[in-house]
Design an enzyme around this catalytic site. Structure first.
Site, mmCIF file in Angstrom:
data_model
loop_
_atom_site.group_PDB
_atom_site.id
_atom_site.type_symbol
_atom_site.label_atom_id
_atom_site.label_comp_id
_atom_site.label_asym_id
_atom_site.label_seq_id
_atom_site.Cartn_x
_atom_site.Cartn_y
_atom_site.Cartn_z
ATOM 1 N N ASP A 21 0.835 -1.205 0.000
ATOM 2 C CA ASP A 21 0.000 0.000 0.000
ATOM 3 C C ASP A 21 0.868 1.253 0.000
ATOM 4 O OD1 ASP A 21 -2.317 1.478 0.026
ATOM 5 O OD2 ASP A 21 -2.611 1.336 2.192
ATOM 6 N N ASN A 69 -10.589 -2.594 -6.320
ATOM 7 C CA ASN A 69 -9.756 -1.717 -7.159
ATOM 8 C C ASN A 69 -10.349 -1.475 -8.549
ATOM 9 O OD1 ASN A 69 -6.518 -2.880 -5.885
ATOM 10 N ND2 ASN A 69 -7.790 -1.160 -5.229
HETATM 11 C C1 FPP Z 1 -1.695 0.127 -3.472
HETATM 12 O O1 FPP Z 1 -1.273 1.482 -3.446
HETATM 13 C C2 FPP Z 1 -1.135 -0.615 -4.592
HETATM 14 C C3 FPP Z 1 -1.853 -1.188 -5.616
HETATM 15 C C4 FPP Z 1 -3.318 -1.127 -5.697
HETATM 16 C C5 FPP Z 1 -1.203 -1.890 -6.729
HETATM 17 C C6 FPP Z 1 0.028 -2.680 -6.439
HETATM 18 C C7 FPP Z 1 0.766 -2.879 -7.721
HETATM 19 C C8 FPP Z 1 2.106 -2.838 -7.896
HETATM 20 C C9 FPP Z 1 3.067 -2.674 -6.797
HETATM 21 C C10 FPP Z 1 2.694 -2.938 -9.266
HETATM 22 C C11 FPP Z 1 2.698 -4.237 -9.961
HETATM 23 C C12 FPP Z 1 2.738 -5.423 -9.119
HETATM 24 C C13 FPP Z 1 3.079 -6.667 -9.522
HETATM 25 C C14 FPP Z 1 2.973 -7.781 -8.555
HETATM 26 C C15 FPP Z 1 3.549 -6.983 -10.866
HETATM 27 P P1 FPP Z 1 -2.389 2.613 -3.529
HETATM 28 O O2 FPP Z 1 -2.577 2.974 -4.948
HETATM 29 O O3 FPP Z 1 -3.629 2.147 -2.841
HETATM 30 O O4 FPP Z 1 -1.692 3.771 -2.734
HETATM 31 P P2 FPP Z 1 -2.416 4.908 -1.854
HETATM 32 O O5 FPP Z 1 -3.060 4.192 -0.699
HETATM 33 O O6 FPP Z 1 -1.281 5.769 -1.422
HETATM 34 O O7 FPP Z 1 -3.398 5.605 -2.722
#
Ligand code: FPP
Length: 247
Positions: A21, A69
């Site tokens: 996250d 998501n």
């Molecule tokens: C959460 O941060 C992260 C995600 C929803 C996506 C995770 C994806 C990756 C790390 C890239 C690709 C992964 C793989 C395994 C190939 P957020 O967007 O919720 O952050 P925030 O809470 O700060 O808004």
């Protein structure tokens, strides 16, 4: 001194699950679009997978995309799906080099065809690896998984394959998408949020929870080692008293 030196190799968790996250906030802090954060999150995925495999962790589950998501802005969802395809494509070599098997859990049918294809290819190509399994949770939510298991079991009862008396925790568990893996002993969430967000609710019944203040793109090997040392300093009682735990 590195936290790595304090890790007891004989008491490693077999399975670590991570809620990655903070990508969006990391990007915002730099005045960039959220997708910039997701792109930088890939490096953390690589470092975490490499260091977990080196240590001898057998299963690493990463929450890469939740059912919820899908409700994000269309452009972000599309960018995440593209990034997933590119990353899988690019990182298959890392998986081969580290003898890591790729697996996936979630409602995979809901992924775009190209993402599904790339994912399935990588899963097939790495199926023979056996140092560690890296499990991507994609279009995953725990409530979906549990409801889905209930549906499959209900059908089996309706078709007289099993009777209601056969339903117990073991049978239920065998209908979850995580059927092939042991429960995680350690669940890590980054970014300082203290929530589970519909992730592995059944499976973390006895997991130790570790919350890192680091935003996911900043999460490095040392942060994983620190979480494992913290885990090893805890007493896992499983409902028993301290005195009953044989040390
Ligand atoms: C959460 O941060 C992260 C995600 C929803 C996506 C995770 C994806 C990756 C790390 C890239 C690709 C992964 C793989 C395994 C190939 P957020 O967007 O919720 O952050 P925030 O809470 O700060 O808004």
């Amino acid at each position: 001194m590195s936290f790595k030196d304090s890790i007891d190799k004989d008491r490693l968790p077999q399975h670590i699950a991570i809620i990655m996250d903070g990508n969006g906030r990391w990007a915002k802090q730099r005045g960039k679009l959220r997708t910039f954060g997701h792109k930088h999150g890939v490096k953390s995925v690589r470092e975490t997978a490499e260091s977990a495999a080196e240590l001898g962790i057998k299963y690493l589950t990463l929450y890469a995309f939740s059912t919820e998501n899908w409700n994000r802005p269309r452009a972000e969802v599309n960018a995440l799906m593209r990034l997933l395809v590119q990353t899988i494509n690019k990182e298959v070599k890392t998986l081969h080099d580290n003898n890591i098997k790729l697996m996936a859990i979630g409602e995979l049918d809901s992924l775009p065809a190209v993402t599904r294809k790339e994912l399935n290819n990588a899963i097939d190509e790495t199926a023979h690896h056996n140092r560690m399994s890296m499990i991507l949770a994609l279009s995953y939510s725990s409530r979906w998984e549990i409801a889905n298991a209930a549906k499959i079991i209900a059908k089996r009862v309706a078709e007289n394959e099993i009777s209601p008396e056969d339903i117990n925790q073991n049978l239920f568990e065998s209908h979850l998408t995580t059927n092939y893996f042991p429960d995680p002993e350690l669940l890590i969430r980054t970014s300082g949020e203290h929530r589970i967000s519909n992730f592995l609710l059944w499976q973390i019944a006895y997991a130790e929870l570790y919350f890192s203040p680091k935003l996911w793109p900043d999460f490095r090997k040392e942060d994983l080692y620190e979480a494992i040392v913290d885990y090893q300093n805890r007493e896992r009682r499983f409902g028993k008293t301290s005195e009953q735990i044989i040390k």
